[in-house]
Design a protein around this motif. Sequence first.
Motif, mmCIF file in Angstrom:
data_model
loop_
_atom_site.group_PDB
_atom_site.id
_atom_site.type_symbol
_atom_site.label_atom_id
_atom_site.label_comp_id
_atom_site.label_asym_id
_atom_site.label_seq_id
_atom_site.Cartn_x
_atom_site.Cartn_y
_atom_site.Cartn_z
ATOM 1 N N VAL A 81 0.799 -1.157 -0.145
ATOM 2 C CA VAL A 81 -0.043 -0.103 -0.078
ATOM 3 C C VAL A 81 0.659 1.294 -0.114
ATOM 4 O O VAL A 81 0.610 2.201 -0.763
ATOM 5 N N GLN A 82 1.939 1.444 0.743
ATOM 6 C CA GLN A 82 2.536 2.603 1.017
ATOM 7 C C GLN A 82 3.874 2.498 1.863
ATOM 8 O O GLN A 82 4.265 1.365 2.476
ATOM 9 N N ALA A 83 4.806 3.118 1.552
ATOM 10 C CA ALA A 83 6.273 3.149 2.088
ATOM 11 C C ALA A 83 6.626 4.560 2.307
ATOM 12 O O ALA A 83 6.665 5.428 1.364
ATOM 13 N N VAL A 84 7.054 4.917 3.563
ATOM 14 C CA VAL A 84 7.322 6.293 3.575
ATOM 15 C C VAL A 84 8.471 6.439 4.766
ATOM 16 O O VAL A 84 8.683 5.306 5.495
ATOM 17 N N PRO A 85 9.458 7.457 4.930
ATOM 18 C CA PRO A 85 10.099 7.645 6.081
ATOM 19 C C PRO A 85 9.147 7.541 7.373
ATOM 20 O O PRO A 85 7.937 8.098 7.241
ATOM 21 N N PHE A 86 9.677 7.115 8.287
ATOM 22 C CA PHE A 86 8.832 6.754 9.586
ATOM 23 C C PHE A 86 8.645 8.011 10.183
ATOM 24 O O PHE A 86 9.345 9.181 10.205
ATOM 25 N N PRO A 87 7.255 8.555 10.321
ATOM 26 C CA PRO A 87 6.790 9.889 10.581
ATOM 27 C C PRO A 87 7.477 10.239 12.080
ATOM 28 O O PRO A 87 7.303 9.594 12.814
ATOM 29 N N ASP A 88 7.925 11.524 12.078
ATOM 30 C CA ASP A 88 8.408 12.116 13.255
ATOM 31 C C ASP A 88 9.777 11.305 13.798
ATOM 32 O O ASP A 88 9.892 11.555 14.860
ATOM 33 N N CYS A 89 10.279 10.432 13.293
ATOM 34 C CA CYS A 89 11.420 9.925 13.531
ATOM 35 C C CYS A 89 12.740 10.605 13.542
ATOM 36 O O CYS A 89 12.781 11.162 12.484
ATOM 37 N N PRO A 90 13.465 10.981 14.570
ATOM 38 C CA PRO A 90 14.531 11.712 14.459
ATOM 39 C C PRO A 90 15.770 10.987 13.482
ATOM 40 O O PRO A 90 16.850 11.723 13.267
ATOM 41 N N GLY A 91 15.739 10.060 13.187
ATOM 42 C CA GLY A 91 16.860 9.476 12.324
ATOM 43 C C GLY A 91 16.215 8.445 11.000
ATOM 44 O O GLY A 91 15.287 8.557 10.614
ATOM 45 N N GLU A 92 17.130 7.739 10.652
ATOM 46 C CA GLU A 92 16.583 6.752 9.467
ATOM 47 C C GLU A 92 15.907 5.665 9.450
ATOM 48 O O GLU A 92 16.377 4.660 10.372
ATOM 49 N N ALA A 93 14.648 5.738 9.408
ATOM 50 C CA ALA A 93 13.851 4.582 9.757
ATOM 51 C C ALA A 93 12.572 4.823 8.685
ATOM 52 O O ALA A 93 12.276 5.705 7.922
ATOM 53 N N GLY A 94 11.938 3.424 8.362
ATOM 54 C CA GLY A 94 10.783 3.497 7.410
ATOM 55 C C GLY A 94 9.707 2.892 7.919
ATOM 56 O O GLY A 94 9.553 2.185 9.117
ATOM 57 N N LEU A 95 8.542 3.061 7.191
ATOM 58 C CA LEU A 95 7.126 2.617 7.727
ATOM 59 C C LEU A 95 6.633 1.985 6.467
ATOM 60 O O LEU A 95 6.224 2.823 5.297
ATOM 61 N N GLN A 96 6.190 0.660 6.302
ATOM 62 C CA GLN A 96 5.290 0.214 5.062
ATOM 63 C C GLN A 96 4.130 -0.275 5.635
ATOM 64 O O GLN A 96 4.143 -0.774 6.778
ATOM 65 N N ARG A 97 3.219 -0.260 4.668
ATOM 66 C CA ARG A 97 1.874 -0.809 4.975
ATOM 67 C C ARG A 97 1.366 -1.652 3.717
ATOM 68 O O ARG A 97 1.803 -1.449 2.772
ATOM 69 N N PHE A 98 0.847 -2.733 4.390
ATOM 70 C CA PHE A 98 0.474 -3.858 3.306
ATOM 71 C C PHE A 98 -1.164 -4.109 3.758
ATOM 72 O O PHE A 98 -1.449 -4.108 4.812
ATOM 73 N N THR A 99 -1.882 -4.383 2.874
ATOM 74 C CA THR A 99 -3.324 -4.993 3.163
ATOM 75 C C THR A 99 -2.939 -6.441 2.950
ATOM 76 O O THR A 99 -2.269 -7.228 2.139
ATOM 77 N N ILE A 100 -3.787 -7.302 3.808
ATOM 78 C CA ILE A 100 -3.662 -8.733 3.648
ATOM 79 C C ILE A 100 -4.959 -9.357 3.455
ATOM 80 O O ILE A 100 -6.041 -9.116 4.115
ATOM 81 N N GLY A 101 -4.866 -10.252 2.567
ATOM 82 C CA GLY A 101 -6.186 -11.099 2.281
ATOM 83 C C GLY A 101 -6.380 -12.391 2.972
ATOM 84 O O GLY A 101 -5.550 -12.678 3.661
ATOM 85 N N GLY A 102 -6.985 -13.120 2.196
ATOM 86 C CA GLY A 102 -7.131 -14.366 2.615
ATOM 87 C C GLY A 102 -7.813 -14.854 3.742
ATOM 88 O O GLY A 102 -8.907 -14.013 3.947
ATOM 89 N N LYS A 103 -8.015 -15.914 4.430
ATOM 90 C CA LYS A 103 -8.834 -16.078 5.673
ATOM 91 C C LYS A 103 -9.009 -15.211 6.697
ATOM 92 O O LYS A 103 -10.002 -14.955 7.438
ATOM 93 N N THR A 104 -7.775 -14.640 7.024
ATOM 94 C CA THR A 104 -7.880 -13.337 8.118
ATOM 95 C C THR A 104 -7.216 -11.942 7.259
ATOM 96 O O THR A 104 -6.265 -11.762 7.462
ATOM 97 N N PRO A 105 -8.125 -11.258 6.602
ATOM 98 C CA PRO A 105 -7.605 -9.931 5.845
ATOM 99 C C PRO A 105 -7.522 -8.993 7.117
ATOM 100 O O PRO A 105 -8.099 -8.973 8.181
ATOM 101 N N GLY A 106 -6.551 -8.042 6.560
ATOM 102 C CA GLY A 106 -6.263 -7.156 7.689
ATOM 103 C C GLY A 106 -5.371 -6.183 7.011
ATOM 104 O O GLY A 106 -5.075 -5.879 5.835
ATOM 105 N N LEU A 107 -4.652 -5.282 8.208
ATOM 106 C CA LEU A 107 -3.735 -4.240 7.899
ATOM 107 C C LEU A 107 -2.268 -4.677 8.282
ATOM 108 O O LEU A 107 -2.429 -4.824 9.839
ATOM 109 N N LEU A 108 -1.389 -4.775 7.709
ATOM 110 C CA LEU A 108 0.184 -5.028 8.339
ATOM 111 C C LEU A 108 0.872 -3.902 8.253
ATOM 112 O O LEU A 108 1.245 -3.106 7.106
#
Length: 149
Positions: A81-108
């Motif tokens: 879904v998305q990859a961004v620099p981690f919000p408000d992090c004072p150093g090098e870090a990232g945040l990724q988001r995925f949707t998950i389908g299948g038997k237990t759909p959700g957000l990762l």
Amino acid sequence: MRYLAIVTFGLFLLAGCSGGGATPSAHPDGWTALAGSSGSTFANGGARFTLKKKPYSGGIKDYASTLTTDTILTDRNAKFVQAVPFPDCPGEAGLQRFTIGGKTPGLLEIGFTVTGNMAITASYFRPKGMPADPAARDAIKTDVCTVVV
């Protein structure tokens, strides 16, 4: 269903300075450690929080790409879904988001950083329809951001 951290193929530049040697250990308040997880996986209802630390000799962009590939290959129902620099992090870090389908759909959501020779990944999965838990998001930030200040 397996939940691994992943990052998009270096499509983003991460913010600021690196460094630090602190050891992350945060987990969401009120969550229960899962048996056999060595204290690295916690649950709250159908939600899961996992912290992983491992030796890594590459840079953060390479790690991001590896995480993305590993997640998609591990869970064929994962959709980036998305990859961004981690919000408000004072150093090098990232945040990724995925949707998950299948038997237990959700957000990762996966926060990650590389510091020294260590890769740190904190992931939070919540089933579809479950509201986000601020404690889980705070734990991700604590684990990936406090080590890079």
